[in-house]
Design a protein around this motif. Structure first.
Motif, short mmCIF file in Angstrom:
data_model
loop_
_atom_site.label_atom_id
_atom_site.label_comp_id
_atom_site.label_asym_id
_atom_site.label_seq_id
_atom_site.Cartn_x
_atom_site.Cartn_y
_atom_site.Cartn_z
N ARG A 1 -37.72 -5.70 -15.20
CA ARG A 1 -37.69 -4.41 -15.89
C ARG A 1 -37.45 -3.27 -14.91
O ARG A 1 -36.63 -2.38 -15.16
CB ARG A 1 -39.01 -4.18 -16.63
N GLU B 1 -41.86 -8.06 -14.93
CA GLU B 1 -41.96 -6.65 -14.56
C GLU B 1 -40.94 -6.30 -13.47
O GLU B 1 -40.36 -5.20 -13.47
CB GLU B 1 -43.37 -6.32 -14.09
N ARG C 1 -45.72 -12.72 -15.73
CA ARG C 1 -45.67 -11.31 -16.12
C ARG C 1 -45.12 -10.45 -14.99
O ARG C 1 -44.34 -9.52 -15.21
CB ARG C 1 -47.07 -10.83 -16.51
N GLU C 2 -45.51 -10.75 -13.76
CA GLU C 2 -45.03 -9.97 -12.62
C GLU C 2 -43.54 -10.16 -12.41
O GLU C 2 -42.82 -9.22 -12.06
CB GLU C 2 -45.81 -10.37 -11.36
#
Length: 579
Positions: free
Chosen positions: A416, A413, A409-410
């Motif tokens: 993004r 991110e 997830r990191e």
């Protein structure tokens, strides 16, 4: 009624912080000089710049806001998720550490090991960043009000904290628009000079303000020599003054219109001055840095040219023409992978092949850019801030080492945030975005047109890739670092990509499926595949790591890993794609 009062207070706090931290309110005053003679300063609306000892200027942090910098000589302070006061721009374990305040409060790390900052806002909390008093933060993050008498003194004088410096005895020197105060470490407050009378003031503003934060002559940044002499930027008079320990004031530098000083840093006998142009126009400011020597000589160190917004990058012109073409986007080096077909997986006779590698034909109809290197710790801190997990010297530490201890997830991110930053700077066309590579994109890029077990042939030595164990398939033995290496240490493949074999395992976008995906543009990021024994699912990781044997570095070798987990041998690289 209580809820209404609480709501009103929250609105007041929000408005105050908005005004205090708005990058358009006034240009930055943050400038510091380290022991190597490197100068760091804030370019309002752009980020943090460094001028090295050879006079070269580079941007080390992109940011739309921010005003202040501080040096933490012992490197004890680090930013955290709940710390809105500053960001640490220097990697963990490196000292001195550079601290950047994205908001509106002056700060300094004192010789007693604590950090002091301007705090307090009208009708509110004395520990929140502001300018009505001073607060103290210890390295463990504990905050306390410092020098209670200071708040009363400032209120009596109708002044506020606009600059902050530490003196040779550990005292704090506080700049206010029309006052310099000295606060001893025991909290005792004395007035060094009030009012500050500047002869022949070349006024930069038409003064009509009674605000404690903004009135004539408007002192801002300051610093103190080892002898206790104060140098301060008098922004409202376009000059720098020298203030002796006895309180006498002398103008030592004047700026020609449209320039005016905003920040000061002292190193030895030299005074470094941050200046901005057209300070009264509320936007579009351009900085320069000059040095005032002891003999009065003034030297220009850096002048930023007025920024002309670049035209948006056209999507068609963003394409590469052949495998290995290079370009840089948002300070990330990328290599082009052209559209094409390839056979994914390993043939039955390949040495050390594993289950799940049965070959499939893949067509990638769109070319894409992929990171020339794994994302580094320096990349992460520039784009996100604090590193995602613990960094150890035994696993590799420093700006040029790959980031690790990062979960799926990191990593997503990061992609993004980098996409948003690159869109804002017009480095990346709006139709493109950064992502983790699909498993097919990763293997296609790793092979770079080869069909052998590795991009370097059917053997692999640890002179060609960073792994710790036995060389693959009879290759000659090489060194074993038993930790990550700096990115780019080992040779690239045919498309210019480093460390596709070894160094760090790399997250891929896809969920893990026991059977390789084939066909046109396979993307299994939304399709959960083969479950783990405990009923959870894993994402794909590729590339092997510094602690593996050589056979795990084969182009076709694949592994699974639960997306919430992190490890000191797992990092990632990015792709830029047009969905």
């Amino acid at each position: 009624m209580r809820r209404c009062l609480q709501t009103a207070r929250l609105i007041l706090v929000a408005l105050y912080i908005l005004v205090a931290t708005n990058a358009s309110a006034h240009p930055a005053s943050g400038i510091v000089v380290d022991g190597k003679g490197e100068v760091f300063f804030v370019h309002t609306g752009r980020g943090v710049c460094k001028i090295d000892a050879q006079g070269r200027m580079t941007y080390i942090q992109k940011a739309s806001g921010g005003h202040f910098l501080a040096l933490d000589m012992e490197g004890k302070f680090s930013s955290a998720a709940d710390n809105r006061l500053f960001k640490r721009l220097t990697p963990s374990g490196v000292k001195p550490a550079l601290l950047f305040a994205p908001g509106g409060a002056p700060l300094v790390v004192n010789r007693d090991g604590n950090l002091y900052y301007g705090s307090g806002y009208p009708g509110g909390d004395d520990l929140t960043p502001g300018g009505l008093t001073l607060a103290r933060m210890s390295p463990d993050g504990q905050r306390t009000l410092f020098a209670p008498d200071l708040k009363t003194t400032l209120a009596t004088l109708n002044e506020a904290v606009t600059g902050l410096a530490t003196g040779p005895d550990g005292s704090l020197f506080v700049a206010c628009p029309n006052t310099i105060l000295k606060v001893k470490i025991d909290g005792a407050v004395t007035t060094l000079v009030h009012p500050v009378v500047v002869k022949d003031c070349d006024e930069a503003f038409a003064w009509d303000s009674a605000s404690p934060f903004f009135h004539s002559p408007y002192l801002r940044g300051l610093d103190v020599t080892e002898e206790g002499t104060v140098y301060a930027a008098v922004t409202g008079c376009r000059c720098v003054v020298k203030i002796t320990p006895e309180g006498s004031v002398e103008t030592v530098l004047r700026a020609e219109r449209p320039w005016t000083p905003t920040g000061i840093a002292v190193r030895g006998k030299d005074v470094f001055v941050l200046e901005y142009d057209h300070i009264d126009q509320h936007k579009g400011w351009v900085p320069r840095v000059r040095k005032l020597s002891q003999d009065g000589q003034i030297t220009m160190l850096a002048a930023v040219r007025p920024e002309v917004p670049p035209p948006p990058v056209q999507s068609d012109s963003f394409l590469g023409s052949r495998g290995g073409d290079e370009r840089e986007v948002a300070l990330i080096k990328l290599c082009w992978c052209p559209p094409g077909k390839f056979t994914m997986g390993s043939p039955a006779g390949e040495s050390e092949r594993r289950p799940g590698e049965d070959q499939v034909d893949v067509t990638l109809s769109k070319g894409f850019w992929i990171g020339k290197f794994e994302i580094t710790q320096g990349d992460w801190e520039r784009v996100v801030g604090d590193l995602p997990g613990k960094v150890e010297k035994t696993a590799g530490m420093g700006d040029d080492f790959p980031v690790y201890n990062v979960n799926y997830r990191e990593a997503e991110e990061f992609c993004r945030k980098l996409t948003n930053q690159a869109h804002e700077s017009a480095d990346l066309p709006k139709e493109w975005e950064f992502r983790l590579p699909t498993e097919a994109q990763w293997e296609y890029a790793c092979r770079a047109g080869t069909t052998t077990a590795t991009a370097f042939g059917d053997k692999l030595s640890s002179t060609q890739a960073n792994f710790a164990g036995k060389a693959y398939n009879g290759a000659g033995e090489g060194p074993s670092l038993k930790r990550a290496s700096k990115v780019g240490t080992y040779p690239p493949n045919a498309w210019g990509l480093h460390d596709m074999h070894g160094n760090e395992c790399e997250w891929c976008r896809d969920w893990y499926h026991a059977k390789l995906p084939g066909g046109n543009d396979p993307d299994l990021s939304l399709v959960k595949g083969t479950p783990n024994r405990d009923g959870t699912w894993s994402r794909v990781r590729r590339g092997s790591a510094w602690g593996d044997d050589g056979w795990a570095s084969r182009s076709a070798f694949r592994q699974r890993y639960e997306p919430a987990r992190r490890a000191d041998h797992i990092g990632f690289r990015i792709v830029a794609v047009r969905p």
